[in-house]
Write a protein that holds these residues in place. Structure first.
Motif, PDB file in Angstrom:
ATOM      1  N   GLU A   1       0.859  -1.132   0.182  1.00  0.00           N
ATOM      2  CA  GLU A   1       0.010  -0.019  -0.005  1.00  0.00           C
ATOM      3  C   GLU A   1       1.042   1.186  -0.015  1.00  0.00           C
ATOM      4  OE1 GLU A   1      -0.074  -2.260   2.303  1.00  0.00           O
ATOM      5  OE2 GLU A   1      -2.128  -3.374   1.843  1.00  0.00           O
ATOM      6  N   LYS A   2       0.526   2.391  -0.804  1.00  0.00           N
ATOM      7  CA  LYS A   2       1.207   3.433  -1.092  1.00  0.00           C
ATOM      8  C   LYS A   2       1.286   4.414   0.250  1.00  0.00           C
ATOM      9  CE  LYS A   2       1.334   3.683  -6.050  1.00  0.00           C
ATOM     10  NZ  LYS A   2       0.904   4.782  -7.265  1.00  0.00           N
ATOM     11  N   SER A   3      -0.069   4.075   1.026  1.00  0.00           N
ATOM     12  CA  SER A   3      -0.428   4.957   2.226  1.00  0.00           C
ATOM     13  C   SER A   3       0.627   4.640   3.454  1.00  0.00           C
ATOM     14  CB  SER A   3      -1.903   4.840   2.656  1.00  0.00           C
ATOM     15  OG  SER A   3      -2.037   3.228   3.085  1.00  0.00           O
ATOM     16  N   CYS A   4       1.240   3.443   3.451  1.00  0.00           N
ATOM     17  CA  CYS A   4       2.121   3.118   4.453  1.00  0.00           C
ATOM     18  C   CYS A   4       3.419   3.946   4.603  1.00  0.00           C
ATOM     19  CB  CYS A   4       2.435   1.738   4.488  1.00  0.00           C
ATOM     20  SG  CYS A   4       1.000   0.659   4.481  1.00  0.00           S
ATOM     21  N   ASN A   5       3.503   4.685   3.296  1.00  0.00           N
ATOM     22  CA  ASN A   5       4.850   5.748   3.638  1.00  0.00           C
ATOM     23  C   ASN A   5       5.929   4.996   3.965  1.00  0.00           C
ATOM     24  OD1 ASN A   5       5.931   8.186   3.135  1.00  0.00           O
ATOM     25  ND2 ASN A   5       5.497   9.026   5.120  1.00  0.00           N
ATOM     26  N   TRP A   6       6.413   3.843   3.253  1.00  0.00           N
ATOM     27  CA  TRP A   6       7.636   3.048   3.589  1.00  0.00           C
ATOM     28  C   TRP A   6       8.147   2.767   2.178  1.00  0.00           C
ATOM     29  CZ3 TRP A   6       9.833   1.207   8.061  1.00  0.00           C
ATOM     30  CH2 TRP A   6       9.535   1.597   9.371  1.00  0.00           C
ATOM     31  N   SER A   7       9.349   3.265   2.134  1.00  0.00           N
ATOM     32  CA  SER A   7       9.961   3.053   0.794  1.00  0.00           C
ATOM     33  C   SER A   7      10.560   1.521   0.559  1.00  0.00           C
ATOM     34  CB  SER A   7      11.062   3.929   0.391  1.00  0.00           C
ATOM     35  OG  SER A   7      12.115   4.039   1.474  1.00  0.00           O
ATOM     36  N   GLN A   8      11.100   0.957  -0.649  1.00  0.00           N
ATOM     37  CA  GLN A   8      11.478  -0.272  -0.752  1.00  0.00           C
ATOM     38  C   GLN A   8      12.712  -0.380  -0.319  1.00  0.00           C
ATOM     39  OE1 GLN A   8      11.102  -1.035  -5.045  1.00  0.00           O
ATOM     40  NE2 GLN A   8      13.263  -0.157  -5.299  1.00  0.00           N
ATOM     41  N   SER A   9      13.276  -1.375   0.124  1.00  0.00           N
ATOM     42  CA  SER A   9      14.497  -1.732   0.797  1.00  0.00           C
ATOM     43  C   SER A   9      15.569  -1.789  -0.420  1.00  0.00           C
ATOM     44  CB  SER A   9      14.541  -2.994   1.569  1.00  0.00           C
ATOM     45  OG  SER A   9      14.562  -4.285   0.487  1.00  0.00           O
ATOM     46  N   THR A  10      16.955  -1.853  -0.048  1.00  0.00           N
ATOM     47  CA  THR A  10      17.851  -1.935  -0.973  1.00  0.00           C
ATOM     48  C   THR A  10      17.884  -3.402  -1.539  1.00  0.00           C
ATOM     49  OG1 THR A  10      19.462  -2.468   0.738  1.00  0.00           O
ATOM     50  CG2 THR A  10      19.295  -0.185   0.152  1.00  0.00           C
ATOM     51  N   ASP A  11      18.784  -3.663  -2.624  1.00  0.00           N
ATOM     52  CA  ASP A  11      18.789  -4.822  -3.197  1.00  0.00           C
ATOM     53  C   ASP A  11      19.756  -5.851  -2.683  1.00  0.00           C
ATOM     54  OD1 ASP A  11      16.593  -3.884  -5.045  1.00  0.00           O
ATOM     55  OD2 ASP A  11      18.261  -3.609  -6.848  1.00  0.00           O
ATOM     56  N   VAL A  12      19.661  -7.080  -2.568  1.00  0.00           N
ATOM     57  CA  VAL A  12      20.314  -8.078  -2.095  1.00  0.00           C
ATOM     58  C   VAL A  12      20.667  -8.999  -3.339  1.00  0.00           C
ATOM     59  CG1 VAL A  12      20.930  -9.813  -0.436  1.00  0.00           C
ATOM     60  CG2 VAL A  12      19.665  -7.801   0.270  1.00  0.00           C
ATOM     61  N   THR A  13      21.724  -9.255  -3.892  1.00  0.00           N
ATOM     62  CA  THR A  13      22.195 -10.043  -4.928  1.00  0.00           C
ATOM     63  C   THR A  13      22.792 -11.490  -4.537  1.00  0.00           C
ATOM     64  OG1 THR A  13      22.186  -8.000  -6.442  1.00  0.00           O
ATOM     65  CG2 THR A  13      22.945 -10.120  -7.103  1.00  0.00           C
ATOM     66  N   GLU A  14      22.339 -12.450  -4.870  1.00  0.00           N
ATOM     67  CA  GLU A  14      23.138 -13.737  -4.892  1.00  0.00           C
ATOM     68  C   GLU A  14      23.160 -14.607  -6.235  1.00  0.00           C
ATOM     69  OE1 GLU A  14      25.476 -16.569  -3.144  1.00  0.00           O
ATOM     70  OE2 GLU A  14      24.691 -14.634  -2.237  1.00  0.00           O
ATOM     71  N   THR A  15      24.216 -15.179  -6.645  1.00  0.00           N
ATOM     72  CA  THR A  15      24.477 -15.784  -7.834  1.00  0.00           C
ATOM     73  C   THR A  15      24.658 -17.380  -7.631  1.00  0.00           C
ATOM     74  OG1 THR A  15      25.416 -13.859  -9.016  1.00  0.00           O
ATOM     75  CG2 THR A  15      25.831 -15.964  -9.960  1.00  0.00           C
ATOM     76  N   ALA A  16      23.661 -17.979  -8.225  1.00  0.00           N
ATOM     77  CA  ALA A  16      23.834 -19.624  -8.179  1.00  0.00           C
ATOM     78  C   ALA A  16      24.395 -20.217  -9.463  1.00  0.00           C
ATOM     79  CB  ALA A  16      22.344 -20.276  -7.869  1.00  0.00           C
ATOM     80  N   ARG A  17      25.628 -20.871  -9.317  1.00  0.00           N
ATOM     81  CA  ARG A  17      26.553 -21.068 -10.601  1.00  0.00           C
ATOM     82  C   ARG A  17      26.772 -22.589 -10.348  1.00  0.00           C
ATOM     83  NH1 ARG A  17      29.306 -17.941 -14.013  1.00  0.00           N
ATOM     84  NH2 ARG A  17      28.843 -16.024 -12.658  1.00  0.00           N
ATOM     85  N   ARG A  18      26.888 -23.163 -11.637  1.00  0.00           N
ATOM     86  CA  ARG A  18      27.364 -24.717 -11.687  1.00  0.00           C
ATOM     87  C   ARG A  18      28.844 -24.614 -11.672  1.00  0.00           C
ATOM     88  NH1 ARG A  18      23.881 -28.541 -13.851  1.00  0.00           N
ATOM     89  NH2 ARG A  18      25.901 -29.733 -13.493  1.00  0.00           N
ATOM     90  N   GLU A  19      29.503 -25.533 -10.929  1.00  0.00           N
ATOM     91  CA  GLU A  19      30.813 -25.611 -11.063  1.00  0.00           C
ATOM     92  C   GLU A  19      31.142 -26.551 -12.079  1.00  0.00           C
ATOM     93  OE1 GLU A  19      31.808 -27.603  -7.483  1.00  0.00           O
ATOM     94  OE2 GLU A  19      31.157 -26.330  -6.077  1.00  0.00           O
ATOM     95  N   GLU A  20      30.612 -27.645 -12.614  1.00  0.00           N
ATOM     96  CA  GLU A  20      31.077 -28.122 -13.997  1.00  0.00           C
ATOM     97  C   GLU A  20      30.562 -27.192 -15.071  1.00  0.00           C
ATOM     98  OE1 GLU A  20      28.439 -28.842 -12.032  1.00  0.00           O
ATOM     99  OE2 GLU A  20      29.270 -30.899 -10.840  1.00  0.00           O
TER     100      GLU A  20
END
Length: 418
Positions: A109-128
Motif C-alpha cells: 500500500e502506498k499509504s504506508c509511506n515506507w520505501s522499498q529496501s535496498t537490493d540483495v544479490t546472490e548468484t547460483a552457479r554450476r561448478e561443472e
C-alpha cells in the motif's frame, strides 16, 4: 509584516529536513540470509529471511520482488508470496550456466509511506562447465513414445535425462532418466515412454558426463515422409506420400522442395487435416515433368494451428528422378555446317579453275596454222641438219717418216740395205 516571509522560509526549510529524516527512518530493511540450494541439475531453491521493523504498522503488508537473470539478455521479475522461490536456473540457451537473484522488500500500500529496501544479490552457479557432448540430435514422436538418437562427441559415458521446458515446482517437471538406451552403428539412442498429449512434446534434454554437461531443446517431429514418384501420361509426375502414424487433431503441412535441372530450388506446401478416418490415407499430387531434366526431391512434415505444439520432422533423404540429357542438336548443326562446307568447296573450285584454266580449257589451234607450222618445221630441220654436218670435227693429217732397216750378220757387222 516584514518578518512574515522569513518566518515562512524557515518553516519550509524545517519541514524539508523533517521529511528527509522521515524518509530515511521509514525505509524498509533489506532481506537477510539470502541463500540457494540446487534441487537437481537444473532447478535452484532460493530462500531469504526478513525482520519486520517495530515501527511498521500491522496493516502494512510486505511483499518481495525477485529479479532472476539466467542470461545477459534474459531477465524476469516475479513477486512471490513467500520468502522462497524455486527457479529452473539452467535453460536451453547456450549462455545459461548460472542464475543471478536480486531481492528487495516493498510495501503493498502506498499509504504506508515506507520505501522499498535496498537490493540483495546472490548468484547460483554450476561448478561443472557446459560443453557440447553430442551432435545431430534427433527426436521422433512415435506411437510408443519418443525415440531420440544422436552421435556422441566423446568416449565418456553419457547420462541422458529430459523434462518439460517450463518452470515450476510440479513433480512432472523433474528430470526423467533414459530407461531404454540402444545403439545402432555410430548413433546412440533412447526410448522415452512419454504420456500422450502435446504438453509433453516440448521437452528439454539434459546430458551429463565426467567432463561437463549439456542442456538443449531438440527438434521434435514425426518420421520423415516417404515419397514415391511415378510418371504419368502428358508429361506429369505423380507424387505420393503417407500421413504420420499417430492420430491427432492438428493440421499437418507437407512441405516439398525440388530442383529441376540446374534451376534454383522451389518449394510448395500441401495442407491436410488428420482424423480417425483418414490417418492412413495416402496423399497425392502431380506436377509438370521435363523428360530431359534431372529432379531432386526432399520433404518434411510440420504442424500448424493455435492449439498445437510446434512439431517439425527432419528433412527426408533426397529422392532423385530422371537424368539431364543434352538436347539433340544434329539437325541445327547439319543445317549450318553443310552450307558452309559447300560454300568453301565452291570457292576452292573457282580458285583452282582460274589458276589452271590453261590446262583445263586449252586454246584449240587453227588447222592451217598446224600445216604451216609443220612445213616450216621441216625446212628448219633440214637447215639444222646441214649446219650440223658442217660443224663436224675433221682431224689434221699427221707426217709419216720413212723407215730404214739395217741387217746385222752373225758376226755383228752391219750389212747395207740393198
Amino acid at each position: 509584516m516584514t518578518g512574515t516571509p522569513g518566518l515562512l522560509a524557515a518553516f519550509t526549510f524545517c519541514a524539508m529536513l523533517t521529511v528527509s529524516r522521515c524518509d530515511a527512518e521509514y525505509q524498509l530493511p533489506p532481506p537477510t540470509n539470502l541463500s540457494y540450494v540446487w534441487l537437481d541439475n537444473l532447478a535452484v531453491n532460493m530462500s531469504w529471511s526478513w525482520e519486520k521493523p517495530e515501527s511498521l504498522p500491522d496493516d502494512c503488508k510486505i511483499k518481495y520482488e525477485v529479479r532472476v537473470q539466467a542470461t545477459p539478455h534474459q531477465e524476469i521479475t516475479k513477486r512471490p508470496e513467500s520468502r522462497e522461490r524455486v527457479e529452473h536456473c539452467i535453460t536451453e540457451d547456450t549462455d545459461s550456466d548460472h542464475c543471478t537473484f536480486t531481492v528487495h522488500a516493498m510495501v503493498s500500500e502506498k499509504s504506508c509511506n515506507w520505501s522499498q529496501s535496498t537490493d540483495v544479490t546472490e548468484t547460483a552457479r554450476r561448478e561443472e562447465p557446459r560443453v557440447e557432448l553430442v551432435k545431430e540430435f534427433k527426436c521422433l514422436l512415435e506411437l510408443k513414445g519418443l525415440n531420440c538418437s544422436w552421435i556422441p562427441l566423446t568416449s565418456q559415458n553419457l547420462q541422458l535425462s529430459y523434462r518439460a521446458c517450463v518452470s515450476g515446482t510440479n513433480k512432472k517437471d523433474s528430470l526423467k532418466a533414459c530407461g531404454q538406451p540402444y545403439s545402432t552403428g555410430t548413433r546412440n539412442g533412447c526410448y522415452w515412454h512419454v504420456a500422450q498429449g502435446w504438453e509433453d512434446a516440448s521437452i528439454c534434454i539434459y546430458i551429463e558426463s565426467e567432463i561437463g554437461w549439456s542442456f538443449f531443446k531438440p527438434t521434435i517431429g514425426p518420421a520423415s515422409p516417404v515419397l514415391t514418384i511415378t510418371e504419368e501420361e502428358n508429361n506429369r509426375l505423380k507424387l505420393t506420400w503417407s500421413s504420420p502414424e499417430f492420430k491427432n487433431l492438428c493440421i499437418w503441412i507437407y512441405e516439398l522442395c525440388y530442383k529441376e535441372c540446374d534451376e534454383p530450388e522451389q518449394c510448395w506446401e500441401h495442407t491436410h487435416e488428420l482424423s480417425d478416418q483418414n490417418d492412413t490415407l495416402l496423399h497425392q499430387s502431380d506436377m509438370p515433368h521435363k523428360r530431359d531434366c534431372h529432379y531432386e526431391f526432399r520433404s518434411r512434415l510440420k504442424t500448424s494451428g493455435k492449439d498445437c505444439p510446434e512439431l517439425v520432422s527432419v528433412w527426408s533423404e533426397i529422392v532423385t528422378y530422371g537424368t539431364n540429357k543434352t538436347p539433340d542438336r544434329t539437325l541445327p548443326l547439319v543445317a549450318i555446317i553443310i552450307p558452309i562446307i559447300l560454300f568453301v568447296c565452291i570457292l576452292l573450285a573457282c580458285y583452282c579453275f582460274r589458276k589452271h584454266s590453261h590446262i583445263i580449257c586449252p586454246n584449240i589451234p587453227d588447222p592451217s596454222a598446224i600445216f604451216k607450222e609443220m612445213w616450216n618445221g621441216n625446212k628448219e630441220h633440214n637447215k639444222a641438219e646441214h649446219k650440223t654436218l658442217e660443224n663436224v670435227y675433221t682431224p689434221m693429217p699427221e707426217a709419216v717418216e720413212s723407215c730404214k732397216v739395217t741387217l746385222i750378220n752373225q758376226s755383228g757387222a752391219l750389212q747395207p740395205n740393198s
